[in-house]
Design an enzyme around this catalytic site. Sequence first.
Site, PDB file in Angstrom:
ATOM      1  N   GLN A 119     -17.090  -1.866  -7.849  1.00 19.12           N
ATOM      2  CA  GLN A 119     -17.408  -2.819  -8.914  1.00 19.12           C
ATOM      3  C   GLN A 119     -18.003  -4.104  -8.338  1.00 19.12           C
ATOM      4  O   GLN A 119     -17.941  -4.349  -7.135  1.00 19.12           O
ATOM      5  CB  GLN A 119     -16.137  -3.163  -9.691  1.00 19.12           C
ATOM      6  N   HIS A 155       1.071 -13.402 -17.011  1.00 17.17           N
ATOM      7  CA  HIS A 155       1.862 -12.780 -15.949  1.00 17.17           C
ATOM      8  C   HIS A 155       3.363 -13.016 -16.115  1.00 17.17           C
ATOM      9  O   HIS A 155       4.166 -12.140 -15.761  1.00 17.17           O
ATOM     10  CB  HIS A 155       1.361 -13.260 -14.592  1.00 17.17           C
ATOM     11  N   ASP A 177      -5.246  -8.997  -7.837  1.00 17.82           N
ATOM     12  CA  ASP A 177      -5.389 -10.449  -7.644  1.00 17.82           C
ATOM     13  C   ASP A 177      -4.106 -11.094  -7.120  1.00 17.82           C
ATOM     14  O   ASP A 177      -4.099 -12.266  -6.725  1.00 17.82           O
ATOM     15  CB  ASP A 177      -5.822 -11.131  -8.944  1.00 17.82           C
ATOM     16  N   ASP A 231      -6.358   5.156  -6.051  1.00 12.08           N
ATOM     17  CA  ASP A 231      -6.352   5.328  -7.495  1.00 12.08           C
ATOM     18  C   ASP A 231      -4.909   5.481  -7.967  1.00 12.08           C
ATOM     19  O   ASP A 231      -4.146   6.287  -7.410  1.00 12.08           O
ATOM     20  CB  ASP A 231      -7.166   6.571  -7.859  1.00 12.08           C
ATOM     21  N   ALA A 232      -4.519   4.713  -8.984  1.00  7.29           N
ATOM     22  CA  ALA A 232      -3.120   4.695  -9.412  1.00  7.29           C
ATOM     23  C   ALA A 232      -2.661   6.071  -9.895  1.00  7.29           C
ATOM     24  O   ALA A 232      -1.523   6.478  -9.628  1.00  7.29           O
ATOM     25  CB  ALA A 232      -2.934   3.653 -10.518  1.00  7.29           C
ATOM     26  N   ASP A 250      -0.302  -3.036 -14.509  1.00 13.64           N
ATOM     27  CA  ASP A 250      -1.269  -4.098 -14.807  1.00 13.64           C
ATOM     28  C   ASP A 250      -2.671  -3.587 -14.503  1.00 13.64           C
ATOM     29  O   ASP A 250      -3.336  -4.041 -13.573  1.00 13.64           O
ATOM     30  CB  ASP A 250      -0.933  -5.340 -13.968  1.00 13.64           C
TER      31      ASP A 250
END
Length: 389
Positions: A119, A155, A177, A231-232, A250
């Site tokens: 990305q 959060h 992040d 990858d989750a 998240d």
Amino acid sequence: VQQIRRQEAAGAVADLSAVDYGGALVGGLAFPFLLLPVFGLLQGALVVGALNVAVAGLLAGWLFRRSLRRRGRVAVAVATVGGLALLGGAAAFAEPFEVTARQRLYRYPIVHAERSRFQEIVLTAAPVDRWRSRDVRLYLDGDLQFSSLDEYRYHESLVHPVMAGKHRRVLVLGGGDGLALREVLRYSDVEHVTLVDLDAAVVELARTHDWLSERNRGAFDDDRVEVVAADAFTWARDYEGEPFDAVVVDLPDPDSTETAKLYTVEFYGIVDRHLAPGGRMAVQAGSPFFAPWSYWSVVSGLEEAGLTAVPYHVDVPSFGDWGFVLASRGPAPPALDISQGAPELRFLTPAVLDASRVFAPDRIPDEVEASTLLDPVILDYQRREWVGY
């Protein structure tokens, strides 16, 4: 074609079409998987153009070497060199042009931009205002991930309700992040956190960029943290280690085929297998105002996976009305509360949590389907609901 091999017109057209289709296949695969990641959009297009000019010049000089006079050969060489020089000059100015063009897409000055394997990552920052606060924003492929002015609302609401239960071992899916991780690490009795994020470049930026590491409080340098770039869905499917007391999901919104699988009954069932007895899961589920069908599809998906779900939502000015779901095993719904040992919070209070469970009736659609791998209805919901916003 006739210069290469004399043949009937129909055969020449067939050969020409075959070469054209073959070239289109090679180009279609090379651009997104090779040229775009290496050179970027504009320079990648210029590289393709330069390749075409060079090949055309070489073929013309070779195929027509006998029929071209000296003047013609010189003209071909000049045209080829001139075309390459023009494209080379454009490539030299491509970067400042891209910076200027990209900046027009964002409100505040860009302080960092890169394209990872997955990305485009853009970090912007507003000048310090009269309240001495700087609005730092992270965008992935143009989608806002957070604003530093109000990300604490998001959060705190995502993390602290799930931390009201056991939380010795915590799993964070997404959150590259480091901001959700920051909230988890505020509990001194957390012993281990595994964070799984697809894009290692986002994690590295959050670890090393001063304005990001300042906001996540150096979360990635904590010895309790293990970071996995994966990858989750794949990681959760293959994981065979010790279970987790708390799971924080998240992940990006389900607006593509790649992300829609992370909002399915199957995915929630896989993650549920890694919950320790009495464990809890918190999921960011999008906006129940702007995307109510998507939001309640997440609730339905968790319930169909065998979990008891408690939906709640809060106001995050950068996003609007934003929703989450707290889930656990068993018939009794998990208590939506804040741990007595929780750190001091800026936004979330027991009273705010009590109010967060109230949904207006016009935001609760009837007969919402759960999304599955075979029928990812949440992708259709998402694309339909955000039109006009």
